[in-house]
Design an enzyme around this catalytic site. Sequence first.
Site, short mmCIF file in Angstrom:
data_model
loop_
_atom_site.label_atom_id
_atom_site.label_comp_id
_atom_site.label_asym_id
_atom_site.label_seq_id
_atom_site.Cartn_x
_atom_site.Cartn_y
_atom_site.Cartn_z
NE ARG A 1 -3.75 -2.40 0.37
CZ ARG A 1 -4.76 -2.73 1.18
NH1 ARG A 1 -5.12 -1.90 2.15
NH2 ARG A 1 -5.40 -3.87 1.03
CD GLU B 1 -2.92 3.05 2.71
OE1 GLU B 1 -2.46 2.67 3.81
OE2 GLU B 1 -4.04 2.73 2.28
NE ARG C 1 -4.52 2.37 13.14
CZ ARG C 1 -5.79 2.59 13.46
NH1 ARG C 1 -6.09 3.43 14.44
NH2 ARG C 1 -6.75 1.98 12.83
CG HIS C 2 -1.23 3.04 8.99
ND1 HIS C 2 -1.70 3.89 9.96
CD2 HIS C 2 -2.31 2.62 8.29
CE1 HIS C 2 -3.02 4.00 9.85
NE2 HIS C 2 -3.41 3.24 8.84
CD GLU D 1 -9.98 -1.53 9.22
OE1 GLU D 1 -9.61 -2.17 8.23
OE2 GLU D 1 -10.26 -0.31 9.19
CB SER E 1 -11.83 -4.52 5.87
OG SER E 1 -11.56 -3.39 6.65
NE ARG F 1 -3.13 -1.83 11.57
CZ ARG F 1 -4.07 -1.09 11.00
NH1 ARG F 1 -5.35 -1.36 11.21
NH2 ARG F 1 -3.75 -0.07 10.23
#
Length: 447
Positions: free
Chosen positions: A225, A227, A233-234, A371, A374, A422
């Site tokens: 990703r 991002e 957390r990422h 989270e 998903s 996570r």
Amino acid sequence: MQISFKDRVYTSQLKNFVNSENNEVLIAGWVQETRDLGNLKFIILRDREGTAQICMKKKITGDEILNKVKELTKESVISVRGNLSANPKAPNGYEIFPNELNIISIANVPLPLDPSEKAVKADVTANIDTRLDNRFLDLRKKDVTAIFRLRNNIINAGRKFLRDNKFIEINSPKIIASASEGGTELFPIAYFDKEAFLAQSPQLYKQMLMAAGFDRVFETATYFRAESHDTTRHLNEITAFDCEMSFVDTENDVMDVIEGLMKTILSEARDSEEVKILNKEISIPEKFPRLSYDECLQYLNEKGITIEWGGDIDTKCERVLGEIVKDKFGSELFFITKYPLKIKPFYTAPENFDADDKYSRAFDLEYKGVEISSGGQRVHIYDLLAERIKRCNLNPENFKFYLDAFKYGMPPHGGFGLGIERILMRMLDVTVREVILFPRDRHRLTP
């Protein structure tokens, strides 16, 4: 001298030889510590399973071995062949009297960081960037090693659960021609004369396998990703259990599988030696509460937090919801269901399989206010899927290879991605960079 390691044993196996007639053993590992008490010298040797004490007495041990001990630095690699003897005062209740000691590799000094247990217990620990820059040393620490042994255990437990529930393991492409989920957060790569990207997820391919009749598939997947996050957390390279299953009635069928998978993972962790080493307690709720998006907005409103309908439940709100659910339901895990359709990817099924629906059949799984998964039921009707792609401002032509799978018989299906990092970061209450061997984030590309 040529050394053969064929007969080498781990330190955890030494207890099996203490009372045997042939108590000569060969072990190998790193020098964690040396001690000189005059007539006695000690080496604490560490391998991946633990430590063992090597004891040398000046009047008994040969000069050749004693002289080699003088050369040793902390974290040097050695092998020792010797006789194992019970000693209640020694660590683990036994020690080895060496007949042979071989220096395999001398460690440079000073060390960039100290992986010894003494440094850990004294809290003389390097900061996270120094630790990651010298990850090979950091991973020698007992508590850090425990994280990755635990990671191995929960991945194995998860795989077994999925196989036992008739899921087939697959491997999807990691080089793709178009975005799996829309958006621009992709890593472009040079692929001969074509445009290509690193895969965001196996989403399109695992759905295509539902058309192939595989019925239930899973992958221990890697996501990429692009991002620009800079949080605890990422990451930009992520691993996850990624699953898809056919012939679902509703998204509740998918949530049932995740709940069973998470309970298996938590049970494996709770009963493990690694969690004891890390001094953590793992709780397993009997049932994971399932709260609708609207209910969550109402709970937040009662706390004075207002989110406009259709807005994202951000990190702060997730934390607040985690506290609310723990107080109301006694659970650290809960689902958020019935998200607004307009904020979900094109493959997400509308509540009534109508492109104009307000709600979707999508959900998230939260763990301690973060989270971790998903998922949802997918669109399995060709015309509706093509319309959803257009409404998400994407070109159906870019998804032709995927859409074709929906023309020739596609069962109702759903699936999820469940982040392995996570899970671990919430289970152990640490940052995400501590639970992956060599993290990739916006700042770190090496080691």
